[in-house]
Design an enzyme around this catalytic site. Structure first.
Site, PDB file in Angstrom:
ATOM      1  N   THR B 161       2.450  21.074  -8.653  1.00  0.00           N
ATOM      2  CA  THR B 161       2.939  22.448  -8.816  1.00  0.00           C
ATOM      3  C   THR B 161       2.713  23.146  -7.468  1.00  0.00           C
ATOM      4  OG1 THR B 161       0.860  23.083  -9.894  1.00  0.00           O
ATOM      5  CG2 THR B 161       2.721  22.565 -11.321  1.00  0.00           C
ATOM      6  N   LYS B 187      -2.786  15.546  -9.855  1.00  0.00           N
ATOM      7  CA  LYS B 187      -2.421  16.872  -9.370  1.00  0.00           C
ATOM      8  C   LYS B 187      -3.533  17.846  -9.756  1.00  0.00           C
ATOM      9  CE  LYS B 187       0.059  19.952 -11.065  1.00  0.00           C
ATOM     10  NZ  LYS B 187      -0.930  20.945 -11.546  1.00  0.00           N
ATOM     11  N   THR B 198      -3.452  23.044 -13.942  1.00  0.00           N
ATOM     12  CA  THR B 198      -3.496  21.900 -14.841  1.00  0.00           C
ATOM     13  C   THR B 198      -3.886  20.681 -14.041  1.00  0.00           C
ATOM     14  OG1 THR B 198      -1.665  22.811 -16.087  1.00  0.00           O
ATOM     15  CG2 THR B 198      -2.175  20.513 -16.448  1.00  0.00           C
ATOM     16  N   GLU B 285      -7.170  26.234  -5.368  1.00  0.00           N
ATOM     17  CA  GLU B 285      -6.389  27.365  -4.851  1.00  0.00           C
ATOM     18  C   GLU B 285      -7.177  28.172  -3.824  1.00  0.00           C
ATOM     19  OE1 GLU B 285      -3.369  28.251  -8.466  1.00  0.00           O
ATOM     20  OE2 GLU B 285      -5.426  28.933  -8.649  1.00  0.00           O
ATOM     21  N   ASN B 408      -3.291  34.161  -7.256  1.00  0.00           N
ATOM     22  CA  ASN B 408      -3.329  34.377  -8.696  1.00  0.00           C
ATOM     23  C   ASN B 408      -3.144  35.826  -9.127  1.00  0.00           C
ATOM     24  OD1 ASN B 408      -3.803  31.716  -9.808  1.00  0.00           O
ATOM     25  ND2 ASN B 408      -5.654  31.779  -8.567  1.00  0.00           N
ATOM     26  N   SER B 413       3.587  41.328  -5.854  1.00  0.00           N
ATOM     27  CA  SER B 413       3.807  42.188  -4.686  1.00  0.00           C
ATOM     28  C   SER B 413       4.653  41.466  -3.648  1.00  0.00           C
ATOM     29  CB  SER B 413       2.464  42.606  -4.100  1.00  0.00           C
ATOM     30  OG  SER B 413       1.723  41.465  -3.719  1.00  0.00           O
TER      31      SER B 413
END
Lengths: 413, 413
Positions: B161, B187, B198, B285, B408, B413
């Protein structure tokens, strides 16, 4: 980095109450220069003879030295003095930490004319740095003389670290026909040289209530208030909430927590604690929105609380709120990870008054615009109905913004 | 927002292994346009007849529809096909979610010539959006024909992703004198339109190992690898790890997990899973640093793991690492909040090779410059000795940066 340079949180109360005097309580503050310059960082509270005390403390397995001292002294049920310093938490300081608390308690006892076992201490700030109590112990005698009844706002300011506003609350109640007052102050999540946040709160009333009854009421009232607040899921070594009852109001002393004379007081105390606790959530580091999570239909209240906490602590939920995104998928995720009884296909989820999911699917009547409007509010109400039982709980938190990362990670840059 | 625009993580592997073919495994990928454009988002893995399967799944109480299907099919112990799509997680989709998995499994069974109960599915991406399996089910017949053995890198890319790099690993081992190969892909944490991360991983070997033995080995190996990794403490509804053994290598089939013939294989499998799991942590992330927390001297291994997880999940520890701050006070805080047996005055804490605290106080030999040098590394090793017992565990995580909040929270924006 200095205190006062950070902008006041947009969630600060619009109306700050004038804090009345509490008969039997006197307060003084000083600039001891423990860490900060140009602000107060030491507070002495003097309590009249016969004051009852109750307290609850951090559940950390690594509590600070002042928490150890408070726990030891709480058994006596009586308090005459409280000393709080900001700038150094006296946590993880070993033998020297215990020496600092002993020195401070002795100096306060001399200043007030009581036994050292009637002194309560709290410290907040850097941890792991030895606290040099010699820097301020000599000030306590003077503070004992200067202490005045109407210094609650000053007290709330002296115990701040990087809180963006002082936190005060006051309530009135009647016990057996006699009016009593309850004042409380708190400090919340804030850092200067980043260390852990520390929650401190001090509440005093002029009611006459025996220690055991006071403790029972406090322990009950702390669950839905301070124990239902989370800023970042990180529990301080130093959390301390103390409640004092001076008895100066002249009501017939109450000895049993379930005495019906206490019903109004109990409600006022619970309301005041929730007020202070929410002020702490709303002044969480970097917070721009308050998050209120209410879980209903859980297997039990305890189960509802664990699910609500999983939601309020989820970084993905907190960042979604910061981004004003009605991301109910992340709420489902948090329900699922809580490990509590839940049935995916019975879940209903709402943001404010907008139901976004029902029976385990997106609500057929889901209105994106209405949900987005809810997310633009300052207070985000997340409702989750588990659909299994009657358990319910509400917790209070705040969003996770880049300012949180900045405050806690970027201080070297 | 499109796949591939994000900069590759600075923690990406410097050397990506060439992935050998696994006898008995063929792979094909396609651009089904489920959500992304201009990239593959569908993967079919075809497994030879007689392939054993083992699996572990999310512990979420709200699992996705594909997880439900995998759990149901795992009982048979045999697998002939795997279909994975990215772009939509088919989670919290109710009845329509089950219809989508049934449609996909039927189409895959027809394409491969097997029973639908031998098909395994995984989906990753948006949750709460119905997955229209009709968009890609018709592609499976063609993929079944095109599938080739040497497409592991393509498979790893198709299941991404917002991962910033595909995650592959390969190992070799001997079973009863016969060389076997093990390939794995995974992943990790990434979002496009932010939804939950995930974790998916698919591992295949040409070894001949019976399903029960395979499952026992997998369940044991997942604890110190994928179950010891955390990016943000948020557990996905869709986590899926599947291990296939085609038997094509020709070793004498092994039926017992404790067979000594498996010792080399067991070690290679554990090593491969840890490799993939660490790649997931390193591509968390916004991650700029890997955090490796090793707790020793705990009351038990389970206790050590809970303490290590409390440290690796603490926002205050993670932001301190992001800020390159050797803030051991926050490590103490996290030990304290874990609720596990610990004695403040026996704790020792180190960053890399630098001991910063011992016996509940700052290490008398503490060297600020040396600790700061450790914090500038890409891999931050936090060591905590509890000083009580022999329990030990290592967990892997990453720092918390403003990029995490951005990914996240700021997508509108």
């Amino acid at each position: 980095m200095a205190h006062g340079t950070a902008a006041v949180s947009p969630l600060a109360p619009k109306d700050v109450p004038a804090m009345p005097a509490i008969r039997g309580v006197r307060i003084a503050t000083a600039e001891a220069g423990i860490k900060y310059r140009g602000r107060t960082d030491l507070m002495l509270m003097v309590l009249s003879e016969g004051t009852s005390v109750a307290g609850v403390f951090t559940r950390s397995k690594c509590p600070s030295a002042p928490v150890d001292l408070c726990r030891a002294n709480l058994g006596g049920g009586r308090a005459r003095a409280v000393v709080v310093n900001s700038g150094n938490a006296n946590a993880f300081t070993g033998r020297r930490g215990r020496e600092a608390t002993a020195l401070t308690a002795d100096a306060a006892a001399k200043a007030v004319g009581c036994d050292a076992s009637e002194v309560f201490l709290a410290s907040t700030g850097v941890i792991g740095e030895p606290l040099d109590a010699g820097r301020f112990a000599h000030l306590l005698a003077g503070l004992g003389t200067q202490a005045e009844a109407d210094r609650w706002a000053e007290a709330a300011a002296a115990i701040m670290t990087t809180d963006t506003y002082p936190k005060v609350a006051t309530r009135r109640a009647r016990i057996g026909g006699i009016e009593v007052a309850i004042n409380g102050i708190a400090k919340g999540a804030g850092m200067i040289a980043p260390d852990m946040a520390t929650m401190l709160s001090f509440v005093a009333t002029d009611a006459a209530i025996a220690p055991a009854a006071l403790q029972a009421m406090l322990s009950a009232a702390v669950e839905p208030s301070f124990n239902s607040v989370t800023v970042d899921s990180d529990t301080s070594t130093s959390d301390t909430l103390l409640l004092f009852a001076t008895g100066a109001a002249g009501n017939a002393p109450v000895t049993a927590a379930d005495d019906s004379d206490l019903s109004e007081f109990r409600e006022a105390l619970a309301d005041l604690l929730l007020d202070l606790a929410r002020q702490v959530a709303r002044d969480g580091e970097g917070a721009r929105k308050e998050i209120r999570v209410t879980v209903t239909g859980a297997a039990s209240d305890a189960s509802a609380k664990r699910i609500a906490m999983a939601i309020a602590n989820s970084p993905l939920v907190k960042t979604a709120v910061a981004g004003e995104d009605a991301n109910w998928g992340r709420v489902v995720m948090a329900v699922g990870k809580a490990g509590e009884p839940a049935d995916r296909d019975r879940l209903a989820i709402s943001f404010g008054d907008v139901r976004v999911a029902v029976d385990g699917e997106r609500d057929p009547a889901y209105d994106e615009a209405a949900a987005s409007a809810e997310m633009r509010q300052d207070e985000i109400r997340i409702g989750v109905d588990i659909g299994l039982g009657n358990g319910r709980w509400t917790v209070y938190g705040c969003d996770l913004t880049k300012a949180y990362v900045e405050i806690n990670g970027d201080y070297r840059s």
